[in-house]
Design an enzyme around this catalytic site. Structure first.
Site, mmCIF file in Angstrom:
data_model
loop_
_atom_site.group_PDB
_atom_site.id
_atom_site.type_symbol
_atom_site.label_atom_id
_atom_site.label_comp_id
_atom_site.label_asym_id
_atom_site.label_seq_id
_atom_site.Cartn_x
_atom_site.Cartn_y
_atom_site.Cartn_z
ATOM 1 N N LYS A 15 42.850 31.719 35.756
ATOM 2 C CA LYS A 15 41.938 32.083 34.677
ATOM 3 C C LYS A 15 42.425 31.534 33.334
ATOM 4 C CE LYS A 15 39.916 36.107 36.913
ATOM 5 N NZ LYS A 15 39.735 37.561 36.950
ATOM 6 N N SER A 66 36.099 41.876 36.860
ATOM 7 C CA SER A 66 37.133 41.467 35.903
ATOM 8 C C SER A 66 36.606 41.019 34.540
ATOM 9 C CB SER A 66 37.990 40.343 36.498
ATOM 10 O OG SER A 66 37.236 39.165 36.688
#
EC number: 3.4.21.53
Length: 348
Positions: free
Chosen positions: A287, A242
């Site tokens: 996140k 990611s």
């Protein structure tokens, strides 16, 4: 004490004891929480996250931070009910069923290996995407990392075999090879053209079905690149794919004059392919919290994550949609120059 009172007391103590025991029993859930951030144009443990040798580099400022998700639980170390309950009442974390993160009956060692391979692939794809954006040529070949025990490829394909074609069609990248295998029905043959040392071979492998009914042969692949200069990425124990977008931006910032961030604290997430296409990731709420806690004011977001991100964006964090690496560069240019044409996430 009456017999009735004693009975009630003993029953209460039994319920309490069962509750205490139950609270510490393992449950098949995983707790996701904000993980550490790393500035891709900064240092980690006194070493640059991105080191480039053999090509001129330029000064940078601000931050282009990758963000991570920390997790508790999984096949190797299941959490207890009490930990899960604490997670459910904490708005900054998520508690999800174990099977949404780990494949059924997955081996912890295999999971670690896959995460490491995904991180290596992500770093190479990020370098390739940055060079593609800068129109710097490079070479790529799909290489076999390992074969799965008991699957058809075992004993036919080998570690370090280079796949040059599948059914006579060029193996342009890892995803293309995987898609060409999946295009077959389970039980059909796939012909791999491979380079093994100095030999060129055609190897026929029969497909089998995975748990979802798609065809596979049981190989783990990695794109191996030959770049015209060295790009080394150091992020410690971070795994998975990611951080691709932020690696690419960090490489671009170092390879081009001027400062891409304009001194701003930028964070973001998203997978990336060699063409610069940005893909979705998991754990977007956690996140974003990690990014804001680290001081970021702008968060580059994959388009497929925008709707989810809009539901839980922290105060003071601006979401910028990044469809491609090129789009992300244009957005940062606009932010740096005070322009208003910056693509924003919209609620889905």
């Amino acid at each position: 004490m009456s017999r009735r009172a004693l009975t009630l007391l003993l029953a209460g103590l039994l319920v309490l004891a069962l509750g205490v025991v139950g609270a510490f029993r393992p449950v098949p859930y995983v707790v996701l929480s904000p993980g550490p951030t790393e500035n891709t144009i900064g240092d980690v443990e006194k070493k640059p996250v991105i080191s480039i040798k053999g090509r001129e580099t330029y000064p940078t400022s601000g931050s282009l931070s990758l963000v991570t998700v920390a997790y508790q639980g999984g096949p190797a170390a299941q959490i207890d009910l009490l930990t899960a309950l604490r997670g459910w009442i904490d708005p900054t974390v998520a508690v999800v069923p174990e099977e949404t993160i780990f494949a059924p009956n997955s081996d912890p060692g295999q999971v670690e290996e896959e995460n490491a391979v995904e991180m290596t692939n992500s770093q190479d794809s990020a370098t390739a995407a940055a060079l593609t954006e800068l129109k710097i040529p490079y070479e790529m070949v799909v290489t076999i990392v390992s074969t799965e025990k008991g699957k058809p490829a075992e004993g036919k394909l080998r570690k370090d075999d280079q796949i040059t074609a599948v059914d006579g069609k060029p193996a342009k990248d890892v995803d293309v090879v995987a898609d060409m295998v999946k295009a077959h029905k389970p039980g059909e043959d796939v012909v791999f053209t491979i380079a093994r040392g100095k030999d060129k071979l055609d190897v026929t492998v029969r497909t089998v079905a995975d748990p979802e009914g798609q065809s596979l042969v049981g190989v783990r692949m990695q794109a191996m690149y030959k770049f015209p200069f060295d790009v080394d990425i150091n992020v410690g124990d971070v795994g998975g794919p990611s951080a691709g977008l932020m690696f690419s931006l960090g490489i671009l910032d170092k390879l081009t004059p001027g400062e891409l961030t304009g001194g701003k604290q930028i964070a973001g997430t998203g997978t990336i392919d060699p063409k610069g296409e940005v893909g979705p990731i998991g754990g977007i709420p956690q996140k974003m919290v990690g990014a804001r806690d680290a001081g970021a004011t702008v968060f580059l977001t994959p388009p497929d994550n925008c709707a989810e991100a809009m539901k839980s964006v922290p105060d003071g964090l601006r979401l910028v949609k990044a469809d491609t690496l090129h789009d992300a560069v244009l957005a940062l240019d606009a932010l740096r120059n005070g322009q208003g044409n910056v693509p924003a996430c919209a609620a889905g």
